[in-house]
Design a protein around this motif. Sequence first.
Motif, mmCIF file in Angstrom:
data_model
loop_
_atom_site.group_PDB
_atom_site.id
_atom_site.type_symbol
_atom_site.label_atom_id
_atom_site.label_comp_id
_atom_site.label_asym_id
_atom_site.label_seq_id
_atom_site.Cartn_x
_atom_site.Cartn_y
_atom_site.Cartn_z
ATOM 1 N N GLN A 71 -12.339 11.221 -2.602
ATOM 2 C CA GLN A 71 -11.894 12.559 -2.995
ATOM 3 C C GLN A 71 -10.523 12.523 -3.660
ATOM 4 O O GLN A 71 -10.173 13.432 -4.408
ATOM 5 N N HIS A 72 -9.734 11.478 -3.372
ATOM 6 C CA HIS A 72 -8.349 11.438 -3.845
ATOM 7 C C HIS A 72 -8.088 10.361 -4.892
ATOM 8 O O HIS A 72 -7.475 10.636 -5.916
ATOM 9 N N LEU A 73 -8.538 9.152 -4.636
ATOM 10 C CA LEU A 73 -8.213 8.025 -5.504
ATOM 11 C C LEU A 73 -9.456 7.622 -6.295
ATOM 12 O O LEU A 73 -10.369 6.986 -5.769
ATOM 13 N N HIS A 74 -9.469 8.024 -7.567
ATOM 14 C CA HIS A 74 -10.660 7.877 -8.406
ATOM 15 C C HIS A 74 -10.486 6.784 -9.456
ATOM 16 O O HIS A 74 -9.376 6.517 -9.915
ATOM 17 N N THR A 75 -11.596 6.189 -9.851
ATOM 18 C CA THR A 75 -11.614 5.191 -10.918
ATOM 19 C C THR A 75 -12.022 5.842 -12.231
ATOM 20 O O THR A 75 -13.018 6.566 -12.286
ATOM 21 N N GLU A 76 -11.228 5.604 -13.265
ATOM 22 C CA GLU A 76 -11.607 5.987 -14.624
ATOM 23 C C GLU A 76 -12.053 4.694 -15.290
ATOM 24 O O GLU A 76 -11.242 3.857 -15.698
ATOM 25 N N TRP A 77 -13.377 4.491 -15.350
ATOM 26 C CA TRP A 77 -13.916 3.195 -15.742
ATOM 27 C C TRP A 77 -13.401 2.748 -17.104
ATOM 28 O O TRP A 77 -13.416 3.501 -18.071
ATOM 29 N N GLY A 78 -12.923 1.500 -17.151
ATOM 30 C CA GLY A 78 -12.417 0.923 -18.382
ATOM 31 C C GLY A 78 -10.989 1.304 -18.701
ATOM 32 O O GLY A 78 -10.425 0.813 -19.680
ATOM 33 N N THR A 103 -5.446 -7.807 -8.461
ATOM 34 C CA THR A 103 -4.480 -7.438 -7.423
ATOM 35 C C THR A 103 -4.497 -5.936 -7.196
ATOM 36 O O THR A 103 -4.494 -5.456 -6.056
ATOM 37 N N VAL A 104 -4.497 -5.179 -8.284
ATOM 38 C CA VAL A 104 -4.541 -3.709 -8.185
ATOM 39 C C VAL A 104 -5.868 -3.277 -7.574
ATOM 40 O O VAL A 104 -5.902 -2.408 -6.698
ATOM 41 N N THR A 105 -6.952 -3.868 -8.029
ATOM 42 C CA THR A 105 -8.278 -3.499 -7.529
ATOM 43 C C THR A 105 -8.370 -3.645 -6.014
ATOM 44 O O THR A 105 -8.867 -2.769 -5.311
ATOM 45 N N VAL A 106 -7.862 -4.770 -5.496
ATOM 46 C CA VAL A 106 -7.898 -5.013 -4.052
ATOM 47 C C VAL A 106 -7.080 -3.970 -3.305
ATOM 48 O O VAL A 106 -7.533 -3.407 -2.296
ATOM 49 N N HIS A 107 -5.890 -3.670 -3.789
ATOM 50 C CA HIS A 107 -5.034 -2.719 -3.082
ATOM 51 C C HIS A 107 -5.567 -1.294 -3.161
ATOM 52 O O HIS A 107 -5.435 -0.523 -2.215
ATOM 53 N N VAL A 108 -6.169 -0.940 -4.277
ATOM 54 C CA VAL A 108 -6.794 0.382 -4.381
ATOM 55 C C VAL A 108 -7.927 0.496 -3.364
ATOM 56 O O VAL A 108 -8.067 1.511 -2.674
ATOM 57 N N ARG A 109 -8.738 -0.551 -3.248
ATOM 58 C CA ARG A 109 -9.830 -0.520 -2.281
ATOM 59 C C ARG A 109 -9.302 -0.404 -0.851
ATOM 60 O O ARG A 109 -9.812 0.395 -0.055
ATOM 61 N N ARG A 110 -8.268 -1.175 -0.528
ATOM 62 C CA ARG A 110 -7.691 -1.099 0.808
ATOM 63 C C ARG A 110 -7.093 0.271 1.078
ATOM 64 O O ARG A 110 -7.207 0.811 2.180
ATOM 65 N N LEU A 111 -6.438 0.842 0.069
ATOM 66 C CA LEU A 111 -5.835 2.164 0.245
ATOM 67 C C LEU A 111 -6.911 3.222 0.450
ATOM 68 O O LEU A 111 -6.770 4.113 1.305
ATOM 69 N N ARG A 112 -7.993 3.135 -0.300
ATOM 70 C CA ARG A 112 -9.100 4.084 -0.116
ATOM 71 C C ARG A 112 -9.644 4.038 1.313
ATOM 72 O O ARG A 112 -9.967 5.074 1.891
ATOM 73 N N GLY A 166 -8.429 2.882 -15.803
ATOM 74 C CA GLY A 166 -7.554 2.703 -14.645
ATOM 75 C C GLY A 166 -7.943 3.645 -13.517
ATOM 76 O O GLY A 166 -9.136 3.788 -13.208
ATOM 77 N N TYR A 167 -6.948 4.318 -12.952
ATOM 78 C CA TYR A 167 -7.181 5.182 -11.790
ATOM 79 C C TYR A 167 -6.425 6.496 -11.949
ATOM 80 O O TYR A 167 -5.423 6.575 -12.662
ATOM 81 N N PHE A 168 -6.933 7.528 -11.275
ATOM 82 C CA PHE A 168 -6.156 8.756 -11.173
ATOM 83 C C PHE A 168 -6.234 9.275 -9.747
ATOM 84 O O PHE A 168 -7.200 9.039 -9.032
ATOM 85 N N PHE A 169 -5.168 9.979 -9.365
ATOM 86 C CA PHE A 169 -5.000 10.390 -7.973
ATOM 87 C C PHE A 169 -4.890 11.901 -7.868
ATOM 88 O O PHE A 169 -4.109 12.534 -8.587
ATOM 89 N N SER A 170 -5.705 12.469 -6.980
ATOM 90 C CA SER A 170 -5.705 13.916 -6.757
ATOM 91 C C SER A 170 -5.250 14.204 -5.324
ATOM 92 O O SER A 170 -6.017 14.014 -4.384
ATOM 93 N N GLU A 200 0.838 -1.202 0.000
ATOM 94 C CA GLU A 200 0.000 0.000 0.000
ATOM 95 C C GLU A 200 0.870 1.248 0.000
ATOM 96 O O GLU A 200 0.570 2.224 -0.686
ATOM 97 N N HIS A 201 1.943 1.202 0.774
ATOM 98 C CA HIS A 201 2.869 2.337 0.814
ATOM 99 C C HIS A 201 3.486 2.573 -0.569
ATOM 100 O O HIS A 201 3.517 3.712 -1.058
ATOM 101 N N ASP A 202 3.974 1.510 -1.199
ATOM 102 C CA ASP A 202 4.584 1.649 -2.523
ATOM 103 C C ASP A 202 3.581 2.179 -3.547
ATOM 104 O O ASP A 202 3.920 2.998 -4.410
ATOM 105 N N LEU A 203 2.351 1.694 -3.462
ATOM 106 C CA LEU A 203 1.308 2.160 -4.373
ATOM 107 C C LEU A 203 1.033 3.644 -4.159
ATOM 108 O O LEU A 203 0.943 4.409 -5.129
#
Length: 231
Positions: free
Chosen positions: A212-219, A192-201, A221-225, A158-161
Amino acid sequence: MEEAARVVVVEDDPTVRGAVDAYLRANGYAVSAYGDGIAARRAISAGPPDLVIVDRMLPGISGDELCREIRSISDVPIMMLTALGQVEDRIDGLEAGADDYLAKPFSLRELLLRVGALVRRARVAGSAAEIVAGDFRVDPVRRRVWVRGVEVVLTAREHDLLVFLVRNPDRVIGRDEILREVWGWTVGDGATVTVHVRRLREKIEPDPQSPQHLHTEWGVGYFFSPQGRAG
């Protein structure tokens, strides 16, 4: 000369345990191998190693339970070995706190490559300068993270992500790129990514259901604000 990375192997099958032990030792690692989770738990509690390799199906306490116990005292990288091929079973291991998994039967060469990637990433993160971006402050040396001034506890992966995301703000990043840059995999399971993104959120968002920070761009990937904005 850099000190040899210390690896704890927890595997009840003596053939597999012996093969992993011998192969890692031959490639420069300091290995302590155990046949059950209870003995391994005592050793890890006495002094966390650089990496733990744990079989999911163990006598005494399960690999999942051991992962959760390790996570309560340390963010050491954990690789889980599993004979279970279903996606849901692998996800259960990741949810328990594992950073990586390898399905049996596996190649010792692949195991070595993954072990090397986990150890290198942990050590590189531990030597980098502090990062400040919006609501986030990351100290890679001590592997500590603050969000809006409050410290949050993350696993090694999670830290590395989070470090990767903080260094790539407001850019849509595909799962394949995240697997390559964070996990070191050229081929892998996007779950694997999906699980870690959920845990990080769950750890960095005020409301994980409305991030507010970790968003899904459907189809895609993800973007981070780092500053935070509505999804």
